[in-house]
Write a protein that holds these residues in place. Structure first.
Motif, PDB file in Angstrom:
ATOM      1  N   LEU A  43      41.600  49.483  40.084  1.00  0.00           N
ATOM      2  CA  LEU A  43      42.672  49.175  39.138  1.00  0.00           C
ATOM      3  C   LEU A  43      42.868  47.671  39.104  1.00  0.00           C
ATOM      4  O   LEU A  43      43.081  47.038  40.148  1.00  0.00           O
ATOM      5  CB  LEU A  43      43.975  49.861  39.564  1.00  0.00           C
ATOM      6  CG  LEU A  43      45.234  49.533  38.752  1.00  0.00           C
ATOM      7  CD1 LEU A  43      45.097  50.057  37.315  1.00  0.00           C
ATOM      8  CD2 LEU A  43      46.471  50.117  39.425  1.00  0.00           C
ATOM      9  N   VAL A  44      42.821  47.081  37.918  1.00  0.00           N
ATOM     10  CA  VAL A  44      43.050  45.652  37.741  1.00  0.00           C
ATOM     11  C   VAL A  44      44.547  45.408  37.572  1.00  0.00           C
ATOM     12  O   VAL A  44      45.227  46.134  36.835  1.00  0.00           O
ATOM     13  CB  VAL A  44      42.266  45.112  36.528  1.00  0.00           C
ATOM     14  CG1 VAL A  44      42.551  43.624  36.309  1.00  0.00           C
ATOM     15  CG2 VAL A  44      40.770  45.357  36.722  1.00  0.00           C
ATOM     16  N   THR A  45      45.058  44.381  38.249  1.00  0.00           N
ATOM     17  CA  THR A  45      46.495  44.101  38.238  1.00  0.00           C
ATOM     18  C   THR A  45      46.747  42.642  37.878  1.00  0.00           C
ATOM     19  O   THR A  45      45.841  41.815  37.858  1.00  0.00           O
ATOM     20  CB  THR A  45      47.111  44.391  39.619  1.00  0.00           C
ATOM     21  OG1 THR A  45      46.463  43.568  40.608  1.00  0.00           O
ATOM     22  CG2 THR A  45      46.943  45.855  39.987  1.00  0.00           C
ATOM     23  N   PRO A  71      40.845  38.234  28.348  1.00  0.00           N
ATOM     24  CA  PRO A  71      39.660  37.371  28.403  1.00  0.00           C
ATOM     25  C   PRO A  71      39.305  36.943  29.821  1.00  0.00           C
ATOM     26  O   PRO A  71      38.132  36.801  30.160  1.00  0.00           O
ATOM     27  CB  PRO A  71      40.074  36.164  27.538  1.00  0.00           C
ATOM     28  CG  PRO A  71      41.151  36.689  26.639  1.00  0.00           C
ATOM     29  CD  PRO A  71      41.899  37.700  27.460  1.00  0.00           C
ATOM     30  N   PHE A  72      40.319  36.727  30.664  1.00  0.00           N
ATOM     31  CA  PHE A  72      40.051  36.344  32.047  1.00  0.00           C
ATOM     32  C   PHE A  72      39.311  37.451  32.793  1.00  0.00           C
ATOM     33  O   PHE A  72      38.486  37.189  33.667  1.00  0.00           O
ATOM     34  CB  PHE A  72      41.353  36.023  32.777  1.00  0.00           C
ATOM     35  CG  PHE A  72      42.131  34.890  32.178  1.00  0.00           C
ATOM     36  CD1 PHE A  72      41.544  33.664  31.936  1.00  0.00           C
ATOM     37  CD2 PHE A  72      43.476  35.047  31.855  1.00  0.00           C
ATOM     38  CE1 PHE A  72      42.265  32.611  31.394  1.00  0.00           C
ATOM     39  CE2 PHE A  72      44.202  34.007  31.308  1.00  0.00           C
ATOM     40  CZ  PHE A  72      43.600  32.781  31.069  1.00  0.00           C
ATOM     41  N   GLN A  73      39.630  38.691  32.461  1.00  0.00           N
ATOM     42  CA  GLN A  73      38.961  39.798  33.141  1.00  0.00           C
ATOM     43  C   GLN A  73      37.457  39.777  32.884  1.00  0.00           C
ATOM     44  O   GLN A  73      36.658  39.992  33.800  1.00  0.00           O
ATOM     45  CB  GLN A  73      39.561  41.124  32.691  1.00  0.00           C
ATOM     46  CG  GLN A  73      40.996  41.359  33.137  1.00  0.00           C
ATOM     47  CD  GLN A  73      41.462  42.775  32.858  1.00  0.00           C
ATOM     48  OE1 GLN A  73      40.688  43.729  32.943  1.00  0.00           O
ATOM     49  NE2 GLN A  73      42.741  42.922  32.514  1.00  0.00           N
ATOM     50  N   SER A 101      39.632  30.018  42.872  1.00  0.00           N
ATOM     51  CA  SER A 101      40.495  28.855  42.610  1.00  0.00           C
ATOM     52  C   SER A 101      40.998  28.823  41.169  1.00  0.00           C
ATOM     53  O   SER A 101      41.031  27.769  40.518  1.00  0.00           O
ATOM     54  CB  SER A 101      39.766  27.551  42.954  1.00  0.00           C
ATOM     55  OG  SER A 101      39.432  27.518  44.324  1.00  0.00           O
ATOM     56  N   PHE A 102      41.410  30.001  40.685  1.00  0.00           N
ATOM     57  CA  PHE A 102      42.068  30.112  39.386  1.00  0.00           C
ATOM     58  C   PHE A 102      43.380  30.877  39.574  1.00  0.00           C
ATOM     59  O   PHE A 102      43.565  31.980  39.047  1.00  0.00           O
ATOM     60  CB  PHE A 102      41.168  30.848  38.381  1.00  0.00           C
ATOM     61  CG  PHE A 102      39.932  30.093  37.979  1.00  0.00           C
ATOM     62  CD1 PHE A 102      40.025  28.841  37.375  1.00  0.00           C
ATOM     63  CD2 PHE A 102      38.675  30.627  38.204  1.00  0.00           C
ATOM     64  CE1 PHE A 102      38.878  28.142  37.010  1.00  0.00           C
ATOM     65  CE2 PHE A 102      37.525  29.934  37.831  1.00  0.00           C
ATOM     66  CZ  PHE A 102      37.625  28.691  37.230  1.00  0.00           C
ATOM     67  N   THR A 103      44.298  30.303  40.334  1.00  0.00           N
ATOM     68  CA  THR A 103      45.531  31.028  40.655  1.00  0.00           C
ATOM     69  C   THR A 103      46.390  31.285  39.419  1.00  0.00           C
ATOM     70  O   THR A 103      47.146  32.250  39.387  1.00  0.00           O
ATOM     71  CB  THR A 103      46.348  30.258  41.703  1.00  0.00           C
ATOM     72  OG1 THR A 103      46.671  28.952  41.204  1.00  0.00           O
ATOM     73  CG2 THR A 103      45.565  30.114  43.005  1.00  0.00           C
ATOM     74  N   GLY A 104      46.268  30.438  38.399  1.00  0.00           N
ATOM     75  CA  GLY A 104      47.077  30.622  37.203  1.00  0.00           C
ATOM     76  C   GLY A 104      46.628  31.781  36.329  1.00  0.00           C
ATOM     77  O   GLY A 104      47.365  32.192  35.423  1.00  0.00           O
ATOM     78  N   TRP A 105      45.445  32.305  36.570  1.00  0.00           N
ATOM     79  CA  TRP A 105      44.964  33.412  35.756  1.00  0.00           C
ATOM     80  C   TRP A 105      45.631  34.732  36.125  1.00  0.00           C
ATOM     81  O   TRP A 105      45.700  35.643  35.301  1.00  0.00           O
ATOM     82  CB  TRP A 105      43.449  33.562  35.890  1.00  0.00           C
ATOM     83  CG  TRP A 105      42.677  32.414  35.319  1.00  0.00           C
ATOM     84  CD1 TRP A 105      43.165  31.212  34.876  1.00  0.00           C
ATOM     85  CD2 TRP A 105      41.258  32.359  35.121  1.00  0.00           C
ATOM     86  NE1 TRP A 105      42.148  30.413  34.429  1.00  0.00           N
ATOM     87  CE2 TRP A 105      40.966  31.085  34.564  1.00  0.00           C
ATOM     88  CE3 TRP A 105      40.218  33.243  35.373  1.00  0.00           C
ATOM     89  CZ2 TRP A 105      39.655  30.702  34.247  1.00  0.00           C
ATOM     90  CZ3 TRP A 105      38.920  32.863  35.073  1.00  0.00           C
ATOM     91  CH2 TRP A 105      38.649  31.608  34.507  1.00  0.00           C
ATOM     92  N   GLU A 148      33.915  46.171  32.589  1.00  0.00           N
ATOM     93  CA  GLU A 148      33.032  45.191  33.206  1.00  0.00           C
ATOM     94  C   GLU A 148      33.604  44.675  34.524  1.00  0.00           C
ATOM     95  O   GLU A 148      32.872  44.506  35.509  1.00  0.00           O
ATOM     96  CB  GLU A 148      32.793  44.025  32.241  1.00  0.00           C
ATOM     97  CG  GLU A 148      31.946  44.376  31.034  1.00  0.00           C
ATOM     98  CD  GLU A 148      32.759  44.953  29.872  1.00  0.00           C
ATOM     99  OE1 GLU A 148      32.218  45.023  28.761  1.00  0.00           O
ATOM    100  OE2 GLU A 148      33.937  45.351  30.082  1.00  0.00           O
ATOM    101  N   LEU A 149      34.918  44.401  34.555  1.00  0.00           N
ATOM    102  CA  LEU A 149      35.513  43.890  35.789  1.00  0.00           C
ATOM    103  C   LEU A 149      35.620  44.999  36.829  1.00  0.00           C
ATOM    104  O   LEU A 149      35.350  44.769  38.019  1.00  0.00           O
ATOM    105  CB  LEU A 149      36.890  43.283  35.510  1.00  0.00           C
ATOM    106  CG  LEU A 149      37.624  42.731  36.746  1.00  0.00           C
ATOM    107  CD1 LEU A 149      36.765  41.732  37.515  1.00  0.00           C
ATOM    108  CD2 LEU A 149      38.949  42.100  36.339  1.00  0.00           C
ATOM    109  N   ARG A 150      36.006  46.192  36.423  1.00  0.00           N
ATOM    110  CA  ARG A 150      36.101  47.282  37.401  1.00  0.00           C
ATOM    111  C   ARG A 150      34.730  47.561  38.034  1.00  0.00           C
ATOM    112  O   ARG A 150      34.625  47.800  39.237  1.00  0.00           O
ATOM    113  CB  ARG A 150      36.667  48.533  36.737  1.00  0.00           C
ATOM    114  CG  ARG A 150      38.165  48.421  36.462  1.00  0.00           C
ATOM    115  CD  ARG A 150      38.750  49.717  35.907  1.00  0.00           C
ATOM    116  NE  ARG A 150      38.543  49.834  34.472  1.00  0.00           N
ATOM    117  CZ  ARG A 150      37.878  50.796  33.862  1.00  0.00           C
ATOM    118  NH1 ARG A 150      37.295  51.756  34.576  1.00  0.00           N
ATOM    119  NH2 ARG A 150      37.778  50.819  32.549  1.00  0.00           N
TER     120      ARG A 150
END
Length: 409
Positions: free
Chosen positions: A94-96, A272-274, A239-243, A70-72
Motif C-alpha cells: 500500500l502506497v501512503t 507523478p512522484f509514484q 533524499s526527496f522528503t518533500g515528495w 508500477e510502484l507497488r
C-alpha cells in the motif's frame, strides 16, 4: 465556549518542536541541524522521471487507491531483492503519503480504546499523536545509554506486556538514538510477539542507512510475516522528503485493514512522484551502498566536531542523526542552560546552530533532559562550519537579523 476546541486526545500536542526550532534557525541565521531533511536533492535521473511522468500525463489525476501498479511492483521487488521477503503487489503493498501517514493509518485501523501499544523510548513524536488519536494507551520501554550507544533491556520489554497489549511499534534503525536492533534482540522480540499474539508495526524508513551491522526486517523472522506491517519511505532513501511517498507491506488482511483507514485520510497522493520512485527503487545496488557510505562519512565528520566542542557523543549505528550529551559541556563551565530544551533554545543565539532537545521524544522528561539530537544529512562544508561554530566562544545573534555566512545553511 466552555468546552476546549481541541480534541482532548490531542491535548498537550502543540506545534511540533521541529517547526519551532526551524523558525528559530531562520530568525537567527543559525545552521539548522534540527529537522531531518537533506540540503541537497536526490538522484537527477529520478527528478527527470517526475518531469517525464508529468509530461506524459501519468499521475496527474487520481492514481489507484493502493498506489500505482508500477510502484507497488517495485516495492515488492525491493523487499524480495534485499531481504528475501515476498509480497503480492496487488494486495500486500500500500502506497501512503509518507511513512507518517502509513503509521497513523495502521494505528487507527488496528487499535481500539483500551488497547495498549508498546514503543521504545525515545520515540519519534508522531507515534505518540497517532496512538492518542486511536484512543489506545502508550506504554514505553526505554533505550538506555550504554557507552557510545543506547541499548534495549529485553527483560523490561517482556515485563511491559499485559493482557491489554495489542501491538508493538518498533523503529530500527532507531530515530533519534541511532540504535540498530541486533539479530538476537529481534529474535527475542519476535518470540514475544508470537507468544502473546501481538501485532507489530515496524518503522524501517532508515533501512539503507545502517553503518554498523545489518538491517534485518522483523517480518523475516519465524512467525512474523503474518503479524507485521513494515513501513518504508522514499524520502529518507532518495533524499526527496518533500515528495511524501511511503509504503506499507504486510500480509493481505493487515494491509486491507490499513487501506480502509488510509482511504479516509489522504485517499491518494503524489501520482507523478509514484511513477518516478518506481524507477528509483530499481537503481543499481551501487546507489544504495554509495548513499550509505556518503552518510557514514558525514557521521564521522559531525561526531568528531561534536567531540572537539566538548559534547559527549553517542555514535549512531544507523539513521542520519547523532545524539549528544550536554553534561560534559555544562561541567566544563560553558555558559549555557543545563537541560536540553533550554540549551537548544539558547544555542542558535550563542553559537548559531540548531539542534532538537531529545526530551521531546520521551515520556520521562528527566531521562531525556541531558540529550540533544543533531542531523548530519547535510553538505560536508555545512557540517564543518557547524563544528567551527560550536568550538568558538559564545556570541550574541540578534533574533530577526537572519545573519549567516551562507544563505543555504
Amino acid at each position: 465556549m466552555t468546552r476546549p476546541l481541541l480534541n482532548q486526545r490531542l491535548s498537550g500536542f502543540g506545534t511540533t518542536i521541529f517547526a519551532e526550532m526551524s523558525e528559530l534557525a531562520a530568525a537567527t541565521g543559525a545552521i539548522n541541524l534540527g529537522q531531518g531533511f537533506p540540503d541537497t536533492d536526490g538522484p537527477a535521473e529520478v527528478r527527470e522521471a517526475v518531469v517525464r511522468a508529468l509530461r506524459d500525463g501519468r499521475g496527474n489525476q487520481y492514481p489507484p487507491a493502493a498506489g500505482v501498479p508500477e510502484l507497488r511492483t517495485a516495492v515488492s521487488a525491493h523487499q524480495e531483492h534485499w531481504y528475501g521477503l515476498s509480497y503480492d503487489p496487488d494486495g500486500e503493498v500500500l502506497v501512503t503519503a509518507g511513512a507518517t501517514e502509513g503509521i497513523a493509518a495502521a494505528l487507527l485501523a488496528l487499535l481500539e480504546p483500551g488497547d495498549e501499544v508498546i514503543t521504545l523510548e525515545p520515540y519519534y513524536d508522531s507515534y505518540a499523536a497517532g496512538i492518542a488519536m486511536s484512543g489506545a494507551t502508550r506504554v514505553t520501554v526505554p533505550l538506555r545509554p550504554d557507552g557510545q550507544r543506547f541499548t534495549l533491556d529485553l527483560a523490561e520489554l517482556r515485563a511491559a506486556v499485559t493482557p491489554r497489549t495489542r501491538l508493538l511499534l518498533l523503529n530500527t534503525p532507531h530515530n533519534p538514538s541511532g540504535t540498530v536492533l541486533t539479530r538476537g534482540e529481534l529474535a527475542e522480540i519476535a518470540e514475544l510477539a508470537c507468544e502473546h499474539d501481538l501485532l507489530v508495526i515496524s518503522d524501517e524508513v532508515y533501512e539503507h542507512l545502517v553503518f554498523d551491522g545489518d538491517h534485518l526486517p522483523i517480518a523475516s523472522f519465524p512467525g512474523m510475516r503474518e503479524r507485521t506491517l513494515t513501513v518504508g519511505s522514499a524520502g529518507k532513501t532518495f533524499s526527496f522528503t518533500g515528495w511524501k511517498i511511503g509504503w506499507v507491506t504486510g500480509a493481505e488482511p493487515l494491509v486491507r485493514a490499513v487501506r480502509t483507514a488510509k482511504q479516509y485520510l489522504t485517499y491518494v497522493s503524489g501520482g507523478p512522484f509514484q511513477y518516478a520512485l518506481a524507477e528509483a527503487l530499481r537503481l543499481p545496488d551501487s546507489y544504495f551502498t554509495g548513499f550509505r557510505d556518503d552518510m557514514r562519512a558525514k557521521r564521522e565528520l559531525l561526531c568528531a566536531g561534536l567531540r572537539d566542542a566538548g559534547f559527549g557523543v553517542f555514535v549512531p549505528q544507523g539513521t542520519y542523526f547523532v545524539t549528544a550529551d550536554i553534561r560534559p559541556l555544562v561541567a566544563a563551565g560553558v555558559e549555557l542552560p543545563s537541560n536540553g530544551p533550554d540549551f537548544c533554545r539558547a544555542l542558535p543565539v550563542s553559537h548559531g546552530v540548531v539542534a532538537i532537545p531529545s526530551a521531546v521524544f520521551y515520556d520521562d522528561k528527566e531521562a531525556g533532559a541531558p540529550f540533544i539530537r543533531f542531523a548530519f544529512c547535510k553538505r560536508p562544508e555545512v557540517l564543518a562550519e557547524t563544528a567551527d561554530r560550536l568550538r568558538a566562544p559564545a556570541q550574541s545573534r540578534r533574533v530577526g537579523d537572519g545573519s549567516s555566512s551562507d544563505p543555504e545553511l
